[in-house]
Motif scaffolding. Structure first.
Motif, mmCIF file in Angstrom:
data_model
loop_
_atom_site.group_PDB
_atom_site.id
_atom_site.type_symbol
_atom_site.label_atom_id
_atom_site.label_comp_id
_atom_site.label_asym_id
_atom_site.label_seq_id
_atom_site.Cartn_x
_atom_site.Cartn_y
_atom_site.Cartn_z
ATOM 1 N N ALA A 140 4.973 3.983 -3.234
ATOM 2 C CA ALA A 140 5.424 3.027 -2.223
ATOM 3 C C ALA A 140 5.665 1.661 -2.831
ATOM 4 O O ALA A 140 5.908 0.700 -2.103
ATOM 5 C CB ALA A 140 4.391 2.924 -1.107
ATOM 6 N N LYS A 141 5.617 1.558 -4.143
ATOM 7 C CA LYS A 141 5.757 0.257 -4.798
ATOM 8 C C LYS A 141 7.089 -0.382 -4.399
ATOM 9 O O LYS A 141 8.134 0.240 -4.470
ATOM 10 C CB LYS A 141 5.689 0.413 -6.313
ATOM 11 C CG LYS A 141 5.686 -0.919 -7.063
ATOM 12 C CD LYS A 141 5.485 -0.688 -8.546
ATOM 13 C CE LYS A 141 5.525 -1.997 -9.313
ATOM 14 N NZ LYS A 141 4.389 -2.874 -8.969
ATOM 15 N N GLY A 142 7.033 -1.633 -3.984
ATOM 16 C CA GLY A 142 8.233 -2.341 -3.572
ATOM 17 C C GLY A 142 8.470 -2.308 -2.083
ATOM 18 O O GLY A 142 9.284 -3.075 -1.568
ATOM 19 N N ALA A 143 7.777 -1.412 -1.368
ATOM 20 C CA ALA A 143 7.946 -1.343 0.077
ATOM 21 C C ALA A 143 7.135 -2.443 0.755
ATOM 22 O O ALA A 143 6.090 -2.865 0.254
ATOM 23 C CB ALA A 143 7.511 0.026 0.596
ATOM 24 N N ASP A 144 7.588 -2.892 1.912
ATOM 25 C CA ASP A 144 6.936 -3.986 2.620
ATOM 26 C C ASP A 144 5.477 -3.690 2.941
ATOM 27 O O ASP A 144 4.633 -4.580 2.923
ATOM 28 C CB ASP A 144 7.684 -4.298 3.913
ATOM 29 C CG ASP A 144 9.051 -4.922 3.658
ATOM 30 O OD1 ASP A 144 9.284 -5.373 2.525
ATOM 31 O OD2 ASP A 144 9.871 -4.946 4.594
ATOM 32 N N LEU A 145 5.167 -2.429 3.249
ATOM 33 C CA LEU A 145 3.815 -2.081 3.693
ATOM 34 C C LEU A 145 2.947 -1.520 2.575
ATOM 35 O O LEU A 145 1.827 -1.075 2.828
ATOM 36 C CB LEU A 145 3.891 -1.058 4.840
ATOM 37 C CG LEU A 145 4.651 -1.494 6.082
ATOM 38 C CD1 LEU A 145 4.662 -0.381 7.123
ATOM 39 C CD2 LEU A 145 4.043 -2.755 6.665
ATOM 40 N N SER A 146 3.432 -1.551 1.356
ATOM 41 C CA SER A 146 2.697 -0.928 0.252
ATOM 42 C C SER A 146 1.272 -1.446 0.121
ATOM 43 O O SER A 146 0.332 -0.679 -0.082
ATOM 44 C CB SER A 146 3.454 -1.147 -1.063
ATOM 45 O OG SER A 146 2.726 -0.617 -2.154
ATOM 46 N N SER A 147 1.102 -2.748 0.244
ATOM 47 C CA SER A 147 -0.220 -3.345 0.036
ATOM 48 C C SER A 147 -1.206 -2.976 1.140
ATOM 49 O O SER A 147 -2.415 -3.157 0.981
ATOM 50 C CB SER A 147 -0.105 -4.871 -0.051
ATOM 51 O OG SER A 147 0.400 -5.415 1.162
ATOM 52 N N GLN A 148 -0.707 -2.436 2.253
ATOM 53 C CA GLN A 148 -1.580 -2.086 3.361
ATOM 54 C C GLN A 148 -2.048 -0.634 3.320
ATOM 55 O O GLN A 148 -2.841 -0.209 4.163
ATOM 56 C CB GLN A 148 -0.869 -2.345 4.695
ATOM 57 C CG GLN A 148 -0.449 -3.792 4.899
ATOM 58 C CD GLN A 148 0.239 -4.004 6.232
ATOM 59 O OE1 GLN A 148 -0.203 -3.474 7.256
ATOM 60 N NE2 GLN A 148 1.323 -4.772 6.227
#
Length: 245
Positions: A41-49
């Protein structure tokens, strides 16, 4: 609409052993995952969540989608999503190894080093285009005599050419069935010797409660596993850029 999102490395359905690209490519030397855990999911808006369980569920679905060609849904502890595999491409055949050429299928044998960027050729007779550089390779299609093709790779230890037509890699043809295209006989041809790398485009969707993000990209597998492909270099748009100035 999907956001542009891409990253790196190559093959898939074919029986491709682990091989080393060495200095010939940037694909193996880049690691966007920062360790042993691959973040698809790297680069996706929700990746850090995403939680660890979310990442694990996504990773399994992603690899299954790339290998089977079928959409894969997944559900983790706090998120869910879908990975949709799309068409194939081949990297490491152009001046910039991150650039990709669309491919008609995913079962090409890509275990041979090839001399890249050989230029335009013409078929001298109706020719079998095969998935491997051998008469034992499966016939992918037959192209008629007089067809113009772009030789994107000449196998270094065999008289076989990896060809593209209409900007799409189609397979291998025996070298004796090709001649240089009229008007290009005196052109200097031949680029770096490299190992082709098979990639696959994808689109993804992730939902976390009421939030949702969608994006598209590509993944490649150079024999070490599926990784996100780096963004493709933009095509030159000015005369100076075309001339490398």
């Amino acid at each position: 609409m999907f956001r542009g999102f891409i990253q790196k490395t190559a093959p898939l359905f074919t029986l491709l052993g682990v091989f080393t690209l060495g200095a010939c490519s940037t694909l193996s030397s880049m690691d966007p995952f920062g360790g042993d855990d691959i973040n698809y999911a790297k680069g996706a808006d929700l990746s850090s969540q995403l939680s660890r369980a979310d990442h694990d569920a996504l990773a399994y679905a992603f690899v299954q989608a790339m290998n089977t060609g079928k959409p894969q849904g997944w559900r983790g502890s706090s998120a869910r999503g879908v990975v949709e595999p799309e068409s194939y491409a081949i990297a490491n055949l152009k001046g910039n190894p991150d650039a990709r050429i669309d491919a008609s299928r995913g079962d090409f044998e890509l275990t041979h080093m090839v001399e890249t960027e050989m230029g335009l050729y013409v078929l001298t007779r109706n020719s079998n285009i095969r998935t491997a550089p051998s008469t034992k390779g499966k016939i992918a299609e037959v192209l008629p005599s007089g067809s113009g093709v772009d030789v994107v790779g000449r196998v270094t230890d065999k008289n076989w050419m990896l060809i593209a037509a209409n900007d799409t890699v189609r397979g291998y043809v025996f070298g004796d069935l090709l001649i240089k295209a009229p008007g290009s006989e005196l052109e200097l041809a031949g680029g770096p010797v490299r190992m082709p790398v098979l990639c696959r485009k994808f689109s993804q969707r992730i939902n976390i409660y009421s939030e949702r993000t969608e994006w598209s990209g590509a993944a490649c597998n150079d024999g070490t596993g599926w990784r996100l492909a780096p963004p493709e270099p933009e095509a030159p748009t000015t005369d100076d850029e075309l001339l490398g100035l």
